[in-house]
Motif scaffolding. Structure first.
Motif, PDB file in Angstrom:
ATOM      1  N   SER A  63       0.692   9.863  -2.007  1.00  0.00           N
ATOM      2  CA  SER A  63       0.313   8.762  -1.121  1.00  0.00           C
ATOM      3  C   SER A  63       1.094   7.494  -1.433  1.00  0.00           C
ATOM      4  O   SER A  63       1.279   6.641  -0.560  1.00  0.00           O
ATOM      5  CB  SER A  63      -1.192   8.493  -1.232  1.00  0.00           C
ATOM      6  OG  SER A  63      -1.524   7.852  -2.450  1.00  0.00           O
ATOM      7  N   ARG A  75      -0.511   6.366   3.071  1.00  0.00           N
ATOM      8  CA  ARG A  75      -1.867   6.898   2.865  1.00  0.00           C
ATOM      9  C   ARG A  75      -2.294   7.871   3.969  1.00  0.00           C
ATOM     10  O   ARG A  75      -2.982   8.844   3.698  1.00  0.00           O
ATOM     11  CB  ARG A  75      -2.876   5.743   2.797  1.00  0.00           C
ATOM     12  CG  ARG A  75      -2.500   4.605   1.862  1.00  0.00           C
ATOM     13  CD  ARG A  75      -2.340   5.021   0.429  1.00  0.00           C
ATOM     14  NE  ARG A  75      -2.046   3.863  -0.418  1.00  0.00           N
ATOM     15  CZ  ARG A  75      -1.435   3.936  -1.582  1.00  0.00           C
ATOM     16  NH1 ARG A  75      -1.059   5.111  -2.062  1.00  0.00           N
ATOM     17  NH2 ARG A  75      -1.194   2.843  -2.289  1.00  0.00           N
ATOM     18  N   ILE A  87      -7.317   8.717  -2.258  1.00  0.00           N
ATOM     19  CA  ILE A  87      -6.607   7.844  -1.319  1.00  0.00           C
ATOM     20  C   ILE A  87      -7.516   6.728  -0.833  1.00  0.00           C
ATOM     21  O   ILE A  87      -7.053   5.625  -0.528  1.00  0.00           O
ATOM     22  CB  ILE A  87      -6.029   8.676  -0.166  1.00  0.00           C
ATOM     23  CG1 ILE A  87      -4.963   9.630  -0.716  1.00  0.00           C
ATOM     24  CG2 ILE A  87      -5.410   7.779   0.903  1.00  0.00           C
ATOM     25  CD1 ILE A  87      -4.373  10.579   0.309  1.00  0.00           C
TER      26      ILE A  87
END
Length: 400
Positions: free
Chosen positions: A64, A69, A113
């Motif tokens: 990420s 993301r 995330i």
């Protein structure tokens, strides 16, 4: 309104882990009968999930940082849905274990995330306040999940529980696709080469301030995990509570945890985050030690419950502040830093919480001693390793 929307979406994503662990626990005996598996073999479905979550965070956190993301997040949530559906149709415990690994890898995307996205969107005091708000959504998940699983089990089989998890994942996949924007701009991304990822992890582990806050968070989480795993045996076995009475006591602890996190959100900005974090760790340590005294003195349930409430509520000050302070100095490594925080929580919690059960459920003393030791070690870690702090005095920053 936008902040509230982010809290609901990101809170739902971080709930993947506790829901997937706790919702099917009431169904374990039925699963053992249906799959013709022993209890020890079926416990591997839990171990496989915990290991999958740890491995997934270590991989998806740096990804990420490299690709933004949204793409890893949406791919991970889709994998969670697929893994949950495979659990529904698994004809044997071996295939169920494999499906749980896939489910866990996908769940780790939401967990790791979500924290990194919060670091992208907020900084300083605003970040700590948002993590406190997030606990309105995430704080109740591990406590309500077994109750929800039990209710579903009265309506359907254990396969229906995994079907409900698949539906929850599909709903969040749709919501995240439309409601959660990309939070990491292209100019802040890092290459995903193995050497670069390893250097990022090593730089975080060499930062004693990060390690201090990460250990404080992980050890506090382990104390909470000890409470979750042992309290049912202690309060029902040693003090004779019925399942209904136990659920009320357990729910009261959940309310205390959530209320404490909201009080923390109000106090951030008036007091240093480091001070609020130490206060939470002190509450956890002192509350657990008071439980030890109550157990040794034979004061009964009335002497144990008040300090237990204090010990549990203290985590409402620890979790938002420790997470915020650990991520504060590493915006360029938010995914990797979030991964280490998550892995440490699950590893320390998973390894230490079974220790409370070694002495059985005849007394609250083993649980109280372990909770006191873990909270005290967390306090020591923060006090010795995280003494330097400047970023927690930043002025509040709004949504980026």
């Amino acid at each position: 309104m936008r902040t509230a929307r982010y809290a609901l979406v990101l809170g739902g994503l971080t709930a993947f882990g506790p829901l997937s662990i706790d919702m099917y626990l009431p169904a374990l005996p039925a699963m053992a009968r249906d799959l013709h598996a022993g209890d020890a073999t079926l416990q591997l479905t839990l171990a496989a999930f915990v290991l999958g979550v740890g491995a997934g965070q270590l991989v998806l956190g740096p990804l990420s940082d490299a690709f933004g993301r949204r793409k890893p997040l949406l791919a991970g949530v889709a994998l969670f849905v697929v893994g949950s559906l495979l659990c529904v149709v698994s004809p044997s415990v071996e295939l169920l274990i494999a499906a749980r690994v896939l489910q866990a890898f996908g769940a780790s995307a939401g967990m790791v995330i979500a924290r990194a996205a919060v670091r992208d969107l907020f900084s300083g005091i605003a970040m700590a306040r948002f993590f406190s708000m997030l606990m309105l959504v995430t704080g109740l998940a591990p406590i309500l999940a077994p109750v929800l699983g039990g209710q579903l089990l009265s309506l359907t089989s254990w396969r229906g529980i995994f079907g409900a998890l698949a539906a929850f994942g599909a709903l969040l996949l749709i919501v995240a696709a439309f409601a959660l924007p990309e939070t990491l701009p292209a100019h802040r991304r890092r290459p995903a080469r193995p050497a670069s990822v390893l250097r990022g992890y090593l730089s975080l582990l060499r930062d004693r301030v990060f390690v201090g806050y990460a250990l404080g968070l992980g050890l506090s989480f382990a104390a909470m995990f000890t409470y979750i795993s042992a309290s049912s045996f202690v309060l029902q076995g040693a003090y004779g509570l019925s399942p209904q009475q136990y659920s009320l006591v357990f729910g009261g602890g959940a309310v205390g945890l959530v209320l404490a996190s909201q009080v923390n959100g109000r106090l951030v900005g008036r007091f240093r985050q480091h001070t609020l974090l130490v206060t939470g760790l002190l509450a956890g340590t002192v509350g657990a030690l008071a439980m030890v005294v109550a157990s040794l003195s034979g004061l009964g349930l009335g002497g144990v419950l008040p300090p237990l409430f204090v010990a549990v509520a203290g985590a409402g000050f620890v979790m938002p502040n420790a997470t915020s302070l650990a991520l504060a100095d590493h915006p360029e490594l938010a995914g990797s830093a979030s991964a280490l925080l998550g892995v440490l929580q699950f590893t320390v919690g998973g390894l230490t919480s079974p220790l409370a059960g070694l002495a059985g459920g005849d007394s609250a003393l083993p649980m109280a001693l372990l909770m006191a030791a873990l909270a005290g070690l967390g306090l020591l870690s923060v006090g010795t390793l995280a003494r330097r702090r400047g970023s927690d005095q930043l002025a509040e920053v709004g949504v980026a």
